[in-house]
Write an enzyme that holds these catalytic residues in place. Structure first.
Site, PDB file in Angstrom:
ATOM      1  N   ASP A  45      48.120  39.614   3.222  1.00  0.00           N
ATOM      2  CA  ASP A  45      48.270  40.768   2.324  1.00  0.00           C
ATOM      3  C   ASP A  45      47.004  41.276   1.629  1.00  0.00           C
ATOM      4  O   ASP A  45      46.810  42.473   1.565  1.00  0.00           O
ATOM      5  CB  ASP A  45      49.329  40.445   1.269  1.00  0.00           C
ATOM      6  CG  ASP A  45      49.946  41.684   0.643  1.00  0.00           C
ATOM      7  OD1 ASP A  45      50.067  42.709   1.329  1.00  0.00           O
ATOM      8  OD2 ASP A  45      50.301  41.631  -0.551  1.00  0.00           O
ATOM      9  N   CYS A  49      54.950  48.390   9.490  1.00  0.00           N
ATOM     10  CA  CYS A  49      54.171  48.891  10.634  1.00  0.00           C
ATOM     11  C   CYS A  49      53.604  47.757  11.466  1.00  0.00           C
ATOM     12  O   CYS A  49      52.699  47.974  12.284  1.00  0.00           O
ATOM     13  CB  CYS A  49      53.055  49.808  10.155  1.00  0.00           C
ATOM     14  SG  CYS A  49      53.658  51.369   9.513  1.00  0.00           S
ATOM     15  N   ARG A 101      58.782  47.867  -6.116  1.00  0.00           N
ATOM     16  CA  ARG A 101      57.821  48.354  -7.089  1.00  0.00           C
ATOM     17  C   ARG A 101      58.330  49.676  -7.658  1.00  0.00           C
ATOM     18  O   ARG A 101      58.916  50.477  -6.952  1.00  0.00           O
ATOM     19  CB  ARG A 101      56.453  48.530  -6.426  1.00  0.00           C
ATOM     20  CG  ARG A 101      55.720  47.218  -6.305  1.00  0.00           C
ATOM     21  CD  ARG A 101      54.398  47.378  -5.631  1.00  0.00           C
ATOM     22  NE  ARG A 101      54.512  47.230  -4.194  1.00  0.00           N
ATOM     23  CZ  ARG A 101      54.454  48.224  -3.326  1.00  0.00           C
ATOM     24  NH1 ARG A 101      54.247  49.468  -3.748  1.00  0.00           N
ATOM     25  NH2 ARG A 101      54.585  47.996  -2.055  1.00  0.00           N
TER      26      ARG A 101
END
Ligand code: SPV
Ligand code: MN
Length: 620
Positions: free
Chosen positions: A285, A268, A83
């Site tokens: 997500d 993570c 991104r």
């Protein structure tokens, strides 16, 4: 129909027959005029249309074939691998500054992006796709239309989202999100060339996302992160939550299933948690959480996974490994390809010394223009696959138009010296404060410097499109809409001892999930500390034994769950410094931070800097 659409192939125009949504036609006519495509391709709900999109991606060279029939690969430009924060902007009606947001005045932004899009599809085909975020008949869901000149982008969306072509026919007055993408001019490798004009803009008022001169799916696949910016602002206006979270079911005693959502910054443990063998994957997500008759219910708005492939290996991620080796349709992006096979870093297999990758022809030791050695696959290399190919998918939960009841919300971070591996928040407000305090440490592999803490509230900061204070206020008020409030937990898989050794095994998360499941139903006790409620040694010992047949040592528990007051107080101060500077911060966040600080200081005066969990056993 009298419009500029009439000049196109009749077979395509016919597919629009029966759609009576005037807003849709206005949108299509406007962008056909601006983008000036030579052809249009309307993706209906027919398999032959899906197949044709994939075929075009292959013919146009945006994808290549791999040995396995339904596997393809795709490369983005060497400098288009993620991104693009700098060129991603939120368009706002008035010129105003908002903390942490990259904003631009709406008319100015629209003018710029329209200029960049003008005539971009001359000589090309415009693909038009109809989708739904969430199950088609669900009240939770949002409809969306994507236009793009990239068959790869359309192909990805056909894998990742539900087709809503029929739904558009049946609902003439439907409101919908709109996405406009052009990859711009391409180089000989069919990757976007004019990266200096890469722009990703969001018009919140017009519910529209734009992307130009880029192909990376995080920028271009409208329904994913572009749509997320729009639904965050919609959720704020309407009083629900649009979150960067997985959704999974945890199997409890006697066949009970309890659902959890989880927000974790990148790297993570988000994907490895929700795909954990033995539990139930619903999504990895994006979720919508809405109050329904006083109960928080969630849906996964996607139908597929655009997952990080780096480091996926047979031992640590057996389920994803199985999926990647199945006959399912998969797009591998930015991996190394050699003799028709995809390879990636950390896969636990020998990687060939030559092949093609995101840099073109690749050989071991190859350097880029900056003199940096190019690894075989990019760190952000990905796989795109439908959720239906996961053996542990909870299909019923995925397709449920009512969503599933949220038993618990999990916030994760990467934190080597502060938070215990698992902790239950004291109440909703305390939980929101914990989510608003997520920090993640950069890893050496990613940025060269280890241990730099990055503030990432709710792991949403890169996607935030509204005032952070107002976003948190909406979160806090969500509790008022509920009769039954989900429990909130924090997890930290990355705690280390003084010598820098990890204190937990990767597999320990399975036990934390089981403990949380029991806590949601009040079937296990906990120890109350200023930080929140932590597990008792006896319960974890029993769970380790029952679930994994392991002996959980008392010393290990003590090290993992020691309350580290100096580190916790520093974190408290770092976070307070951020929120005290934002004038819209809800009072409750500051109050919770202050309460925690005071109670930690009081505890320190009685028990010292580092407080063993057994201290609380004796002091009760
Ligand atoms: C993430 O980085 O959180 C992703 C991938 O899910 S992207 O589509 O780039 O956002
Ligand atoms: Mn994500």
């Amino acid at each position: 129909m009298k419009s500029n659409l009439e000049k196109f192939d009749l077979d395509e125009i016919k597919k629009l027959d029966g759609i009576k949504n005037s807003e849709l036609f206005e949108f299509l006519e406007f962008y056909v005029e601006l983008l000036n495509p030579s052809k249009i391709f309307v993706v209906s709900d027919k398999k032959e249309d899906f197949d044709l999109v994939r075929k075009r991606a292959l013919e146009e060279g945006e994808e290549g074939r791999l040995k396995k029939e339904m596997h393809t690969y795709h490369f983005d430009n060497y400098y288009d691998q993620a991104r693009d924060k700098e060129n991603t902007k939120i368009l706002l009606p008035k010129k105003e500054e908002l903390p942490f947001l990259n904003v631009m005045q709406r008319d100015e932004g629209l003018k710029e992006i329209h200029n960049l899009l003008r005539n971009q599809m001359a000589g090309r085909t415009m693909y038009i796709g109809f989708f739904s975020l969430g199950p088609l008949e669900s009240k939770f869901s949002e409809l969306a239309v994507q236009i793009t000149d990239s068959p790869y982008v359309m192909h990805s969306e056909l894998i990742l989202y539900r087709n809503a072509y029929k739904k558009f026919k049946n609902t003439p007055d439907a409101k919908f999100l709109k996405f406009v993408h052009s990859q711009g001019e391409l180089d000989e490798r069919k990757t976007s060339k004019n990266l200096k004009n890469r722009r990703i803009y969001f018009d919140l008022e017009g519910l529209t996302g734009f992307a130009v001169n880029t192909q990376y799916a995080g920028n271009t696949v409208g329904l994913k992160k572009p749509g997320f910016r729009i639904t965050i602002s919609k959720a704020l206006k309407e009083g629900w939550l649009s979150e960067h979270m997985f959704l999974m079911g945890v199997n409890g005693p006697k066949g009970r299933v309890t659902y959890f959502t989880g927000a974790f910054p990148s790297m993570c443990g988000k994907t490895s948690t929700c795909t954990l063998p033995g539990e139930r994957l619903v999504g990895d997500d994006l979720v919508f959480i809405k109050p329904v008759d006083g109960v928080a219910r969630a849906i996964n708005i996607e139908a597929g996974v655009f997952g990080i492939i780096d480091g996926i290996n047979k031992k640590d991620d057996p389920i994803i490994w199985e999926v990647l080796h199945s006959d399912s349709e998969i797009i591998f992006s930015n991996v190394l390809v050699s003799e028709g096979k995809p390879y990636w870093n950390g896969m636990g297999e020998e990687i060939p010394e030559r092949g093609i990758n995101h840099s073109g022809e690749w050989w071991k030791g190859k350097k880029d223009a900056e003199g940096k050695e190019i690894p075989p696959s990019h760190k952000n290399a990905r796989f795109t696959v439908t959720l239906r190919s996961f053996p542990n998918l909870d299909y019923q939960a995925l397709e449920s138009s009512e969503g599933v009841e949220v038993g618990g919300i999990i916030f994760g971070g990467r934190d080597s010296d502060t938070c215990p591996p698992i902790c239950e928040s004291l109440n909703w407000k305390n939980g929101v404060m914990k989510g608003a305090s997520i920090e993640s440490e950069t890893t050496a592999a990613a940025l060269g410097k280890e241990g730099i803490r990055t503030f990432n509230a709710m792991s949403i900061m890169e996607f935030l499109s509204v005032d952070l204070g107002k976003y948190l206020e909406n979160y806090i008020k969500f509790e008022d809409k509920l009769k039954k409030v989900p429990k909130v937990f924090t997890v930290n898989y990355f705690l280390k001892d003084k010598d820098g050794r990890y204190l937990n095994e990767k597999t320990d998360k399975a036990i934390w999930l089981k403990w949380m499941e029991l806590r949601v139903h009040n079937e296990v006790d906990a120890i109350n500390t200023p930080l929140g409620n932590i597990p008792r040694y006896e319960d974890l010992k029993r769970l380790f034994k029952e679930v994994q047949g392991k002996e959980y040592k008392r010393e290990d528990y003590e090290k993992q769950f020691t309350i580290r007051i100096p580190e916790l107080l520093s974190k408290n101060e770092r976070i307070r410094n951020i929120y005290e500077r934002i004038n819209t911060t809800p009072r409750e966040i500051l109050e919770e931070l202050e309460r925690e600080r005071k109670e930690l200081i009081e505890l320190r005066s009685k028990a010292g800097d580092y407080v063993s969990p057994f201290y609380f056993y004796n002091s009760r």
